[in-house]
Design an enzyme around this catalytic site. Structure first.
Site, PDB file in Angstrom:
ATOM      1  N   ASP A 201       2.688  29.131  -7.400  1.00 34.14           N
ATOM      2  CA  ASP A 201       3.048  28.117  -6.405  1.00 34.14           C
ATOM      3  C   ASP A 201       4.238  27.318  -6.927  1.00 34.14           C
ATOM      4  O   ASP A 201       4.228  26.091  -6.947  1.00 34.14           O
ATOM      5  CB  ASP A 201       1.857  27.195  -6.136  1.00 34.14           C
ATOM      6  CG  ASP A 201       2.033  26.345  -4.885  1.00 34.14           C
ATOM      7  OD1 ASP A 201       2.784  26.762  -3.985  1.00 34.14           O
ATOM      8  OD2 ASP A 201       1.422  25.266  -4.809  1.00 34.14           O
ATOM      9  N   ASN A 206       6.253  21.153  -7.783  1.00 35.50           N
ATOM     10  CA  ASN A 206       5.434  21.465  -8.959  1.00 35.50           C
ATOM     11  C   ASN A 206       6.269  21.571 -10.233  1.00 35.50           C
ATOM     12  O   ASN A 206       5.843  22.169 -11.221  1.00 35.50           O
ATOM     13  CB  ASN A 206       4.653  22.763  -8.739  1.00 35.50           C
ATOM     14  CG  ASN A 206       3.385  22.531  -7.939  1.00 35.50           C
ATOM     15  OD1 ASN A 206       2.836  21.434  -7.942  1.00 35.50           O
ATOM     16  ND2 ASN A 206       2.908  23.560  -7.258  1.00 35.50           N
ATOM     17  N   ASP A 217       0.517  22.323 -12.405  1.00 44.12           N
ATOM     18  CA  ASP A 217      -0.386  22.868 -11.387  1.00 44.12           C
ATOM     19  C   ASP A 217      -0.367  24.392 -11.309  1.00 44.12           C
ATOM     20  O   ASP A 217       0.285  24.992 -10.448  1.00 44.12           O
ATOM     21  CB  ASP A 217      -0.072  22.281 -10.013  1.00 44.12           C
ATOM     22  CG  ASP A 217      -1.173  22.576  -9.005  1.00 44.12           C
ATOM     23  OD1 ASP A 217      -2.207  23.161  -9.399  1.00 44.12           O
ATOM     24  OD2 ASP A 217      -1.008  22.228  -7.820  1.00 44.12           O
TER      25      ASP A 217
END
Length: 328
Positions: A201, A206, A217
């Site tokens: 992701d 992030n 994360d």
């Protein structure tokens, strides 16, 4: 327990502080909630003025083995000098448990937001993604899944079919657009790419910037193609995206090889993310945090826009993929 119906309503501040106290941490400040809908994440300070982040995992989303694989990957990355936020160990364990919840404690690391339009920062991110993937190639995840059509397209399609919150006046058109998009992605998708452990992701939200990138994360870490960790960093028109991608790849290849044939997966992956995200919102609707923060999800206008988005993405899938300049 069905994670689609689960809520965090029993996770009271006292429960959180008791869990931390079990690990020898006394909270001296309030618990500041951080932006996370899938899990519950809080920042705090202890009596020694050390700052931490505690993350309580949504039950049943990931198994214990899958979460431990995420943690192990983070620790491997730290060992290989890749800047990631990794969990702390308590009595040799990074995954902790309290009253039915699994949780992990991280050092609180500050930083500025990564500037997605800053080419120098983009170059540094590309270089560190090369290092991240160098570690990711050492072995695949055993318990965490691969990026694939079943999880990202076909299972969400069934969620849409069963969803009562999609307005009846929009559902038929939306499902038709969904089916057309699924067919287009299926035609474009290929599985002959090299699989490695990914951040999963990797978008600008992030990545923090502290004299260099810091990746946070890893909750969506999976096996998949390297391009999955690159394409979400691109923004702007095609010319800007081409320049950004060339910057990332050039820096990336200082560390790791990159298969430019994977560029053809960018738009299929984008379509898969669009579909998966909508299904995720529907699946989580039983959690009070979702109706509160996404009230427009039941509106006809919203689903009309999603139908249009799916139609436009289908058209893009029938166009030639992003092309690099000839030197690549």
């Amino acid at each position: 327990m069905n994670d689609n119906a689960f809520t965090f309503q029993t996770l009271h501040p006292e429960t959180i502080m008791d869990a931390l106290f079990e690990q020898g941490i006394r909270v001296d400040s309030g618990l500041t909630p951080l932006n996370s809908y899938e899990n519950r994440v809080y920042q705090f300070q202890d009596e020694d003025r050390r700052r931490f982040v505690v993350k309580f995992y949504r039950p049943e989303r990931w198994s214990v083995d899958q979460i431990r694989e995420e943690h192990q990957f983070a620790l491997e990355l730290v060992k290989d000098e890749v800047p990631v936020a990794a969990p702390l160990a308590f009595n040799g364990q990074t995954l902790l448990a309290h009253q039915g919840y699994h949780y992990a404690i991280f050092p609180s690391v500050g930083g500025r937001q990564f500037e997605a339009d800053n080419i120098d920062q983009m170059e540094a991110v590309g270089r560190y993604l090369g290092r991240l993937h160098q570690t990711g190639r050492k072995r695949p995840f055993t318990f965490r899944p691969d990026i694939g059509l079943a999880e990202y397209l076909f299972e969400p399609r069934q969620v849409f079919e069963d969803a009562a919150l999609i307005p009846s006046g929009q559902k038929a058109a939306f499902l038709k657009a969904t089916d057309t998009l699924l067919s287009a992605v299926t035609e474009c998708w290929r599985t002959d790419f090299a699989t490695l452990r990914l951040h999963g992701d990797c978008h600008a939200g992030n990545i923090l910037w502290r004299d260099g990138p810091l990746f946070v994360d890893l909750d969506d870490a999976r096996n998949g193609p390297a391009i999955q960790d690159l394409w979400m960093l691109l923004n702007g028109d095609k010319a800007e995206q081409r320049m950004q991608l060339e910057t990332i790849i050039e820096a990336y290849e200082e560390i790791s090889e990159f298969d430019t044939a994977e560029i053809g997966l960018i738009e299929p992956l984008r379509a898969m993310r669009l579909v998966y995200y909508l299904a995720w919102l529907i699946r989580r609707w039983g959690d009070p945090a979702f109706p509160k923060n996404f009230p427009w999800l039941t509106g006809e206008d919203y689903w009309q826009r999603q139908t249009t988005t799916f139609i436009e993405q289908t058209k893009i899938l029938h166009e030639p993929p992003l092309q690099l300049t000839p030197m690549y």
